[in-house]
Design an enzyme around this catalytic site. Structure first.
Site, PDB file in Angstrom:
ATOM      1  CB  CYS B 110      -1.197  -0.008   0.974  1.00 49.54           C
ATOM      2  SG  CYS B 110      -2.542   1.488   1.115  1.00 49.54           S
ATOM      3  CB  CYS B 113      -2.330   3.879   4.897  1.00 47.73           C
ATOM      4  SG  CYS B 113      -3.349   3.755   3.749  1.00 47.73           S
ATOM      5  CB  SER B 114      -0.148   0.286   6.753  1.00 44.30           C
ATOM      6  OG  SER B 114      -0.518   1.184   7.537  1.00 44.30           O
ATOM      7  CB  CYS B 115      -4.861  -1.158   2.851  1.00 43.49           C
ATOM      8  SG  CYS B 115      -5.196   0.285   3.054  1.00 43.49           S
TER       9      CYS B 115
END
Lengths: 225, 205
Positions: B110, B113-115
């Site tokens: 991602c 962000c950090s999906c």
């Protein structure tokens, strides 16, 4: 690139450091920061897109110096203040906290398992008909910026802006973050997996056959001429 | 045109500078306002430290390797298949399984962000959330792979999936040779978290 979180393709970040699978957190306060964010989100004062936007809207100086969960805490404090759930005076500790009218929605321990298992699906019926089918060639919007809100939230990464790709699959219609992050409603529209040749994105692709797939909402795309 | 004011005047700066104290201050404030139950935080932490993790994903992969009907259903509609196993939930509401072959190696990131698919893999590892991984894997996936000790044949294409929406991708690594007689539990031991993100390969028996 409008905000620092949009870092795909940036040079200069150094090596990736693998770590063992059993390492979950790197400081004692990390799990608390994670849980605090999850539990506060469950109250429903702000949506996921507002929450992401609050993190990415941290000042560049803070975004770069903060560790991962510090970004979460900074974003949480900001979005709670912006939505009026807490006040600046309460945050500063200069007044006694007033009880919140949202407190009946507090996530209690007995409801945690159910709430986590239920999740928050974002596929919705939409009155926007799919304009593309798998195999169609498309062009991503030239500007990786929110089309309606100046400086607003978008999920179109800069590196894919203006690039020519191919529709891989339709994921159904999903909540549109560019609207939902700014109180514009869910405005669901078709969402696609769009595949781009690495050579379309980078001047020096590592390999001629490599590809990057980006999930893109229909309004990010136009049919290729 | 409306303007975004989200970045103005930094309310978070009113909190203590030490992050451990910052968490404590925010938790105390939200508890006093009746918005947080500290016992619920303990429960969330226990869930992601002890109950939900990469072994869920490993079970899905091992079953896909050993059960053709399950494999076909997973590739067609991963969301409902993993839900049937009890692995549905927050950050895994919309799942897609992508399969490695001799000619394609899949990796997930991602960049914004950090999906990450929490119900199948737990919370993401530090490196997945790092600037280095987010910035580099879309541009130089093979160099990143080399940092994980993985070198692909030159005729294998890399397909990197950037999780820019709420779709969550699970990589099905290639089943290693010599595992024909192994049952699901034994196969699970060969499936690492990294192999399901695409920064690793399945282990050898």
């Amino acid at each position: 690139m409008s905000r620092l979180h949009d870092m795909g393709g940036r040079f200069g970040d150094g090596a990736v450091e693998p770590e063992a699978e059993d390492i979950k957190f790197h400081a004692d306060w990390h799990p608390r920061a994670m849980a605090l964010t999850v539990a506060t989100g469950a109250v429903g004062a702000f949506n996921l897109d507002m929450s992401r936007h609050a993190r990415e809207s941290l000042s560049p100086k803070d975004y770069m110096r903060f560790s991962y969960y510090e970004k979460w805490l900074g974003g949480l404090a900001n979005v709670l203040t912006q939505t009026g759930v807490i006040t600046r005076e309460e945050l500063a500790g200069s007044v006694d906290p007033a009880p919140s009218p949202l407190s009946p929605r507090k996530l209690t321990a007995d409801r945690v398992a159910g709430v986590l298992a239920k999740g928050g699906p974002v596929e919705r019926p939409s009155n926007v008909a799919p304009a593309f089918v798998a195999g169609d060639t498309v062009i991503a919007r030239k500007f990786a910026e929110n089309a309606d809100v100046s400086g607003g939230h978008t999920r179109l990464p800069s590196y894919a802006a203006g690039a020519r790709g191919r529709i891989l699959r339709l994921h159904g219609s999903h909540v549109f973050p560019d609207s939902n992050a700014h109180g514009g409603g869910e405005a669901p529209e078709p969402l696609y997996a769009v595949v781009f040749a690495a050579a379309e994105l980078w001047a020096h692709p590592e390999h001629p056959n490599d590809e990057v797939v980006v999930d893109m909402w229909q309004s990010y795309l136009t049919a290729a001429p | 045109m409306p303007h975004d004011h989200a970045s103005h005047d930094d309310p978070h700066a009113l909190l203590p500078s030490d992050p451990a104290l910052r968490v404590k201050a925010l938790e105390t404030l939200l508890t006093k306002k009746g918005l947080i139950d500290p016992a619920a935080l303990d429960e969330i932490i226990d869930t992601y430290e002890n109950k939900i993790g990469p072994r869920n994903g490993a079970r899905v992969v091992a079953r896909a390797w050993s059960n053709p009907a399950f494999h076909d259903a997973l590739m067609k509609d991963a969301t409902s298949v993993v839900a049937d196993l009890g692995f549905y939930g927050r950050q895994g509401e919309h799942m897609v399984a992508v399969e490695n072959t001799d000619t394609v190696h899949n990796m997930v990131v991602c960049t914004l962000c950090s999906c990450y698919p929490w119900p199948l893999l737990g919370i993401p590892p530090g490196w997945y959330k790092s600037d280095a991984y987010r910035a580099r894997v879309v541009r130089e996936p093979r160099q990143v792979l080399a940092e994980f000790g993985v070198v692909l044949p030159d005729d294998t294409a890399v397909r990197v999936w950037d999780s820019t929406a709420e779709m969550r991708y699970l990589v099905i690594p290639q089943r290693p040779a010599g595992t024909e007689g192994m049952d699901e539990e034994a196969l699970m031991a060969l499936v690492s978290r990294d192999s399901m993100i695409g920064t690793g390969l399945a282990g050898q028996p």
